[in-house]
Enzyme design. Structure first.
Site, short mmCIF file in Angstrom:
data_model
loop_
_atom_site.label_atom_id
_atom_site.label_comp_id
_atom_site.label_asym_id
_atom_site.label_seq_id
_atom_site.Cartn_x
_atom_site.Cartn_y
_atom_site.Cartn_z
N ASN A 50 36.07 -36.75 8.59
CA ASN A 50 35.34 -37.92 8.11
C ASN A 50 33.93 -38.02 8.68
O ASN A 50 32.99 -38.37 7.95
CB ASN A 50 36.11 -39.21 8.42
CG ASN A 50 35.47 -40.41 7.74
OD1 ASN A 50 35.30 -40.41 6.53
ND2 ASN A 50 35.08 -41.40 8.52
N TRP A 92 30.30 -42.40 -0.46
CA TRP A 92 29.02 -41.84 -0.88
C TRP A 92 27.95 -42.92 -1.02
O TRP A 92 26.80 -42.73 -0.62
CB TRP A 92 29.18 -41.07 -2.20
CG TRP A 92 29.49 -39.63 -1.91
CD1 TRP A 92 30.72 -39.05 -1.85
CD2 TRP A 92 28.55 -38.61 -1.58
NE1 TRP A 92 30.61 -37.72 -1.51
CE2 TRP A 92 29.29 -37.43 -1.34
CE3 TRP A 92 27.16 -38.57 -1.47
CZ2 TRP A 92 28.67 -36.22 -0.98
CZ3 TRP A 92 26.54 -37.36 -1.13
CH2 TRP A 92 27.30 -36.21 -0.89
N GLU A 108 40.43 -48.30 9.45
CA GLU A 108 40.23 -47.28 8.43
C GLU A 108 41.12 -47.53 7.21
O GLU A 108 40.71 -47.33 6.07
CB GLU A 108 40.50 -45.88 9.01
CG GLU A 108 39.48 -45.44 10.05
CD GLU A 108 38.06 -45.40 9.51
OE1 GLU A 108 37.85 -44.79 8.44
OE2 GLU A 108 37.17 -46.00 10.13
N TRP A 111 23.05 -39.04 -5.09
CA TRP A 111 24.37 -39.10 -4.44
C TRP A 111 25.50 -38.80 -5.41
O TRP A 111 26.56 -38.31 -5.02
CB TRP A 111 24.58 -40.48 -3.80
CG TRP A 111 24.47 -41.65 -4.74
CD1 TRP A 111 23.35 -42.35 -5.05
CD2 TRP A 111 25.52 -42.25 -5.51
NE1 TRP A 111 23.62 -43.34 -5.96
CE2 TRP A 111 24.94 -43.31 -6.27
CE3 TRP A 111 26.88 -42.01 -5.63
CZ2 TRP A 111 25.69 -44.12 -7.13
CZ3 TRP A 111 27.64 -42.80 -6.49
CH2 TRP A 111 27.04 -43.84 -7.23
N TRP A 125 15.02 -39.39 -7.60
CA TRP A 125 15.58 -38.28 -6.83
C TRP A 125 14.90 -36.97 -7.20
O TRP A 125 14.48 -36.77 -8.35
CB TRP A 125 17.09 -38.17 -7.10
CG TRP A 125 17.87 -39.41 -6.80
CD1 TRP A 125 18.45 -40.26 -7.70
CD2 TRP A 125 18.15 -39.95 -5.51
NE1 TRP A 125 19.08 -41.30 -7.05
CE2 TRP A 125 18.92 -41.14 -5.70
CE3 TRP A 125 17.85 -39.55 -4.20
CZ2 TRP A 125 19.37 -41.93 -4.65
CZ3 TRP A 125 18.30 -40.34 -3.14
CH2 TRP A 125 19.04 -41.51 -3.37
#
Length: 475
Positions: A349, A390, A282, A367, A314
């Site tokens: 997370n 993202w 991570e 997004w 979108w």
């Protein structure tokens, strides 16, 4: 003209393992220069960057605490309230008129920050001063991890392999806390900027002394990291380090985290899929996204890494977006996660992945709207990590989830909150339900006070595949 070493603090708000502070103090001990630490708040620019109020509050509380900690080194920390990055140059211009400056800074990677630093450097050099920059945000600075052909890695796994090889080769070096200097009497004539304002205390649940933060990091490595690989995906369990906010502000450094991990988990940090190895991964992901950001500056301008996905049409339905923001989508795990974010300024997370995937692939909303909303709420908001996460969830980024892999929010809920403890915490309307009904109350005809689902996941999934297929067609 008296020599003055400026420790210009930004995202490195610590005394331990601070290359900028240590180098300025070491230079002063050798040359006899005075040392001044400087922090300039820029709330207008913070607003421009969508910085969450809770993060602004944490910064202010941390700087006030750091003033006391750094004073024990006989170094004054001047913390002033500017407005935007333009005022930073005004402060340095005034200092240049009074002192022979050496400015010590840690590099920042975002566009406006680089422009600000270039303006200050130009100003200082024009007055025969020095501008000394340390690239210490990452343990392995951007550009140092490359393929055998000298290219930037675009995929995480080979990046990680090379990162670990470099770690093994060079080890971890942490700077000690500097020794106190003789007290200096500085007379400063500066622009009429007010002292740093107090925040709104919204971050009061987050400790801000360096000793407390270091103990959080040590305790995690000592007591929790061995179970991290098993506990980290379950939001009802306190199984993560909660260090992301402090890494974002530089209250603790990646080098300190890795050094402590190697010390506390000496037998397991190199074992594949152990808790320690997964947590180290991570930390490496965090560095990977910073390397990508530096190599591909178009990301700062909110461009997708995969250029063809810029053409996706979108839906961007404002009422659906508002339902997502408010935690009123009718999908309990999504709603609980968004309410956690809105109420606490932090989100687990696994839930970040679920909520991001839901916004993009169930609601078909760009997004970038979600990325911006997260930044406006998160106490640990960090551009590279937030953008990387993202774009991963939206299947537009480097190393992204393939677009046809779409989280099912119901199965995610049943898998990662099996008893519904997390949902009950944030969606009290569902607190009396048990089993599958808690994850999908609509099977019973719904619950009073809780919204019906805003979309049908199965239908939305097919629409997502069509949206991506349209832009992924050859030619």
């Amino acid at each position: 003209m008296q020599a003055l070493n400026i420790v210009w603090l930004r995202n490195d708000l610590r005394c331990y393992d601070n290359a900028v502070l240590s180098s300025a103090v070491e230079d002063a001990a050798r040359t006899g220069a005075a040392v001044l630490a400087l922090f300039i708040a820029t709330p207008e620019t913070w607003q421009l960057h969508d910085m969450a109020p809770i993060k602004q509050d944490l910064i202010r509380r941390r700087v006030v605490q750091l003033q006391q900690e750094i004073a024990t080194l006989n170094i004054p920390l001047l913390a002033v309230e500017g407005s935007s990055y333009q005022q930073v140059s005004t402060v340095f211009a005034a200092l240049c008129r009074q002192y022979q400056l050496k400015v010590f800074v840690q590099a920042e990677y975002e566009l406006r920050e680089q422009q600000r630093d270039a303006a200050v450097e130009q100003l200082v050099l024009a007055q025969d001063g020095q501008f000394i920059c340390f690239d210490t945000q990452c343990l392995m600075p951007p550009g140092t991890i490359r393929t055998q052909q000298g290219d930037i890695y675009k995929v995480f796994t080979p990046f990680k392999r090379t990162w670990l090889a470099k770690l093994k080769e060079q080890g971890v070096h942490c700077y000690a806390r500097p020794k106190a200097l003789p007290a200096a009497n500085l007379q400063l004539a500066l622009p009429a900027l007010p002292a740093l304002k107090n925040g709104d205390n919204s971050s009061a649940q987050w400790p801000v002394t360096e000793a407390q933060v270091l103990e959080l990091m040590r305790a995690f490595c000592r007591e929790k990291v061995q179970d991290y690989h098993k506990a980290r995906d379950f939001p009802a369990i306190d199984g993560t380090s909660k260090l992301s906010a402090y890494l974002a502000l530089g209250v603790v450094s990646p080098a300190q985290c890795v050094a402590r991990l190697q010390l506390e988990a000496a037998d397991s940090w190199q074992q594949d899929k152990s808790g320690a190895e997964v947590w180290l991964s991570e930390l490496i992901w965090r560095e990977f996204y910073k390397h990508i950001l530096v190599a591909y500056p178009q990301l700062i301008k909110h461009q997708p890494f995969q250029a063809d996905t810029a053409a996706i049409r979108w839906n961007n339905n404002p009422s659906l977006f508002q339902a997502w923001c408010d935690g009123m989508t009718g999908y309990p795990i999504v709603d609980a996660a968004m309410r956690q974010l809105n109420q606490t300024g932090w989100m687990h997370n696994r839930l970040r992945m679920i909520t991001a995937g839901f916004l993009v692939k169930d609601l078909h909303i760009d997004w970038r709207l979600g990325e911006r909303y997260f930044m406006s709420k998160l106490i640990d908001g960090d551009f590279a990590a937030n953008n990387g996460g993202w774009q991963w969830a939206a299947s537009t980024g480097t190393d992204a989830a393939p677009y046809f892999r779409i989280f099912n929010p119901l199965s995610q809920s049943e898998k990662f909150d099996p008893q519904g403890d997390f949902i009950r915490l944030y969606v009290p309307q569902l607190s009396k339900l048990q089993g599958k009904a808690l994850h999908w109350p609509h099977a019973l005809g719904g619950v009073k006070g809780y919204p019906a689902p805003v979309v049908d996941h199965a239908v939305a999934r097919k629409q997502t595949l069509a949206l991506f297929a349209e832009v992924k067609k050859p030619g």
